[in-house]
Design an enzyme around this catalytic site. Sequence first.
Site, PDB file in Angstrom:
ATOM      1  N   LYS A  43       1.426 -11.728  -5.572  1.00 10.42           N
ATOM      2  CA  LYS A  43       0.580 -10.499  -5.746  1.00 10.42           C
ATOM      3  C   LYS A  43       0.858  -9.560  -4.571  1.00 10.42           C
ATOM      4  O   LYS A  43       1.318  -8.293  -4.870  1.00 10.42           O
ATOM      5  CB  LYS A  43      -0.785 -10.672  -5.935  1.00 10.42           C
ATOM      6  CG  LYS A  43      -1.679  -9.404  -6.027  1.00 10.42           C
ATOM      7  CD  LYS A  43      -3.076  -9.631  -5.725  1.00 10.42           C
ATOM      8  CE  LYS A  43      -3.992  -8.289  -6.316  1.00 10.42           C
ATOM      9  NZ  LYS A  43      -3.599  -7.790  -7.329  1.00 10.42           N
TER      10      LYS A  43
ATOM     11  N   ASP B  91      -8.967  -5.862   4.403  1.00 10.33           N
ATOM     12  CA  ASP B  91      -8.037  -6.657   4.172  1.00 10.33           C
ATOM     13  C   ASP B  91      -7.442  -7.724   5.174  1.00 10.33           C
ATOM     14  O   ASP B  91      -6.924  -8.847   5.078  1.00 10.33           O
ATOM     15  CB  ASP B  91      -6.720  -6.249   3.566  1.00 10.33           C
ATOM     16  CG  ASP B  91      -6.837  -5.632   2.220  1.00 10.33           C
ATOM     17  OD1 ASP B  91      -7.846  -6.069   1.519  1.00 10.33           O
ATOM     18  OD2 ASP B  91      -6.060  -4.696   1.983  1.00 10.33           O
TER      19      ASP B  91
ATOM     20  N   SER C 265       0.871  -1.254   0.137  1.00  4.05           N
ATOM     21  CA  SER C 265      -0.063   0.112   0.047  1.00  4.05           C
ATOM     22  C   SER C 265       0.876   1.187   0.015  1.00  4.05           C
ATOM     23  O   SER C 265       0.492   2.250  -0.637  1.00  4.05           O
ATOM     24  CB  SER C 265      -0.979  -0.109   1.206  1.00  4.05           C
ATOM     25  OG  SER C 265      -1.818  -1.111   1.227  1.00  4.05           O
TER      26      SER C 265
ATOM     27  N   ARG D 191     -14.920 -12.184  -2.062  1.00  2.00           N
ATOM     28  CA  ARG D 191     -14.372 -12.855  -0.825  1.00  2.00           C
ATOM     29  C   ARG D 191     -15.299 -13.459  -0.099  1.00  2.00           C
ATOM     30  O   ARG D 191     -14.928 -14.258   0.833  1.00  2.00           O
ATOM     31  CB  ARG D 191     -13.347 -11.539  -0.159  1.00  2.00           C
ATOM     32  CG  ARG D 191     -11.960 -11.403  -1.120  1.00  2.00           C
ATOM     33  CD  ARG D 191     -11.022 -10.607  -0.399  1.00  2.00           C
ATOM     34  NE  ARG D 191      -9.855 -10.514  -1.029  1.00  2.00           N
ATOM     35  CZ  ARG D 191      -8.920  -9.462  -0.871  1.00  2.00           C
ATOM     36  NH1 ARG D 191      -8.903  -8.598  -0.133  1.00  2.00           N
ATOM     37  NH2 ARG D 191      -7.837  -9.701  -1.651  1.00  2.00           N
TER      38      ARG D 191
END
Length: 440
Positions: free
Chosen positions: A412, A312, A26, A343
Amino acid sequence: MEAGNLILSKPDRTVNTTIKLTGSKSECNRALVIAALSKGKVKVENLSEAADTVTLAGVLERRPESGERETGQVLAPRTSLVAPEINIGPAGTAMRFLTAFFTLQKQHQVVLTGTERMKQRPIGILVDALRTLGAEIAYEEKEGFPPIKITCGFEQQTAEISIKGDISSQYITALLLIASQLPLGLNLHIEGELTSKPYVEMTLSMLQQCGIQHQWNGSVISIQNQPFQPATIYVEPDWSAASYWYAIAALCDQAEIVLPGLTAYSLQGDSVITEIMANFGITSQFKNSGVWLKKEPKTVVRKIFDFKTCPDLAQTVIVVCAALGHDASFTGLETLKIKETDRVKALQNELAKIGVELIEKGQVYKLNCAKRSIPEKLFIHTYEDHRMAMAFAPLALIVPEVEIEDFKVVEKSYPGFWDDLETAGFSVGAILESPLHKKI
């Protein structure tokens, strides 16, 4: 390790290790855009190894001129009559940030595209906001979704725009990152409740490190036209990655884990994991330039967890609760359905394999662990979602054998995750994909 699935096991429930985490994805992604906009005035140190960050850095370093196509970091000739195409793969942050970034660049046009899943992730709210400012952006396929064609450079029509606050903070951040370079500046009106507020605060703090001042009055964030000042941004290790080590500690009988470089005063909203995991008996001591985790005996009593500011972390904590048979409730999951996968649905599917239900009742989600059953073997679909793989990996502490589909998906955000598990004493082995376990 080669492509395929991965088998995890842990012969005991004790972990004593030191893990050096990569830089925050981030923070890195914001810092890279700031550095590019500053035209060399801002430097970035401790870059993340995450694939999303590598992709974004490659695009920003090699912005395509007219007549070239960029796919990830590989350039190939194109006819000069066609806009250069940038394929950012599954990197959602890159899609949002670059959409705003390229409206200020000197290329004539660019096309931003990505994976099939990326083409299902909405971007209309950001595009509408940029169009209000005066930008020219067109949809190449489905209205409201990538791929998009951006005509670079525009005459700003207004400094006043409004954007919904409860969809994705990345839309807001994309606008704030370019605000100081807009001739008229920006007055950003946030409609409704702001989701993931810490991520917006992170953006503004990093901009301030580079000389960009702002005002935040009520629901309006204002940034005037102003130059960047010389600065160096040091990226802190990733608290999102740290959350998986907290989960591992929570499922251990005994755990002492050191995570160097993390601080108690972090810009990252996911540092709240220290408070959340205290409910599971995990103490966090900040000393010697890092955080030291230790498992203490404790009965879990907290029943409601709110992820409005830290979505998250949701998968990580929900899986821990399910593994421990703790019937908790969860709020703030609204944005989970538009992430790398849906999700919520993915959690429901995989938790069912240990007999646990995740029941949706409006904006509240409840775990029902009444039929919880721990199998000898467990297969986890990842849905091309890095956080599904890492959130379920700690189950190897309670399930003798856990098979993780498509293990490379963790690249990722946390490429070294499996190597770090080996360092911590987990048995980690790659296998070819089983025909019995096809992707769903």
